[in-house]
Design an enzyme around this catalytic site. Structure first.
Site, short mmCIF file in Angstrom:
data_model
loop_
_atom_site.label_atom_id
_atom_site.label_comp_id
_atom_site.label_asym_id
_atom_site.label_seq_id
_atom_site.Cartn_x
_atom_site.Cartn_y
_atom_site.Cartn_z
N CYS A 160 -4.47 -8.59 -2.97
CA CYS A 160 -4.49 -8.18 -2.02
C CYS A 160 -3.03 -7.09 -1.94
O CYS A 160 -2.30 -8.37 -1.53
CB CYS A 160 -4.38 -8.70 -0.51
SG CYS A 160 -3.93 -7.97 1.14
N CYS A 172 -5.92 -1.20 3.57
CA CYS A 172 -6.28 -1.96 2.49
C CYS A 172 -5.47 -1.69 1.40
O CYS A 172 -5.30 -0.97 0.77
CB CYS A 172 -7.94 -2.01 1.52
SG CYS A 172 -8.25 -3.37 0.21
#
Length: 320
Positions: free
Chosen positions: A76, A225
């Site tokens: 991430c 994201c």
């Protein structure tokens, strides 16, 4: 049990960050803690759980990331910046190689992109076009600017893993309802896509600027994201919507990062790692619930500094 954490965000992608160095706890427990802390209906709420983990001979420290549904992601990149900041603070360093679930990443402290905004640079990749490794069973090894028959959409998608799997479609205007429909089709883990995938719709907003909107695997529609922004930038270069080695601003519903993609698949992002508050919560592992939250400190100056950035129109590009 009680868990100490920092509530933080990278480009609006928010997390509970736990210093898990030296902590021996099973994956099932971390998954339950993630579901408890990330539940938007609960006492804390976030897009997921970040863990700062121990280093090894090659890596100064490590990172793990659990989505709000308790599943673990390969990486991430918005979260990586937050973990990098925590690791830098803990070890007194400003550059490191970080161990991720299936790869590693170089991180460094970058000049603040605006006054009061702690900024971290990260080099991720290489991006891969090989869908066999996802796996995505579509009768071909790559999918660049082609429809995917299993999706409820006739749009052309480019499939990129970095290392999270992403399906990228370039659109004139993002339609959230359509994006969610495609995202949910992937989230259902059909036979042709058993490990699911992230889906992004991307608007090209003039020279050197993209807007990225993502339905994230294990989370849903998100404000931001990081790996989707990296994958979208690489896909934009690959399809000649922008240029490799060019500085690009990547905007999203939560803010922005600056990026630069290379032809070898490496992507550099530079963006914020903002602390919002620090505290603790009681966790019921059996029910995956968080309660009795105690806030020990608010980082009001950082929150205000980022709020000013979100409305800014021009910021310095990423360092090459």
């Amino acid at each position: 049990m009680r868990i100490d954490f920092i509530k933080c965000h990278g480009s609006g992608n928010d997390f509970a960050l736990v210093d898990a160095r030296g902590v021996e706890r099973g994956d099932a427990d971390w998954a339950a803690i993630a579901r408890a802390l990330a539940d938007r209906r609960g006492a804390v709420g976030s897009d997921g759980l970040l863990l700062l983990t121990d280093g090894d001979g090659q890596h100064a420290f490590g990172m793990r990331m659990f989505n709000s549904d308790g599943s673990e992601a390969e990486t991430c990149l918005n979260g990586l910046r937050c973990v990098a900041r925590a690791g830098f603070d803990a070890l007194g360093i400003d550059q490191a190689l970080v161990h991720l679930k299936t790869s590693g990443a170089d991180v460094r402290r970058d000049p603040d992109l605006a006054p009061g905004v702690v900024t971290i640079g990260e080099l991720a990749g290489p991006a891969s076009l090989d869908v066999d490794s996802w796996p995505m069973h579509i009768g071909r090894h790559q999918n660049v600017q082609m429809p995917v028959s299993g999706l409820p959409s006739t749009r052309a998608f480019t499939a990129v893993a970095i290392p999270n799997p992403h399906l990228i479609a370039f659109v004139d205007r993002v339609d959230d309802a359509e994006l969610v429909a495609v995202g949910l089709a992937c989230e259902a883990a059909p036979d042709w896509l058993p490990n699911r995938a992230n889906v992004s719709f991307v608007e090209v907003r003039g020279e050197g600027e993209l807007f990225v909107r993502t339905h994230e695997r294990g989370v849903g529609l998100t404000d931001s994201c990081g790996s989707a922004m990296a994958a979208s930038l690489f896909a934009a270069c690959l399809t000649e919507r922008t240029r490799f080695d060019a500085a690009v601003t990547l905007r999203n519903a939560g803010g922005l990062v600056h990026g630069c993609a290379q032809a070898d698949g490496m992507v550099r992002l530079s963006g914020n790692a903002t602390w919002e508050w620090a505290g603790s919560a009681a966790i019921d592992l059996d029910r995956a619930l968080a309660g009795d939250v105690v806030v020990e400190r608010h980082f009001n100056e950082e929150i205000a500094a980022w709020s000013r950035v979100v409305g800014a129109t021009a910021l310095a590009p990423v360092r090459r």
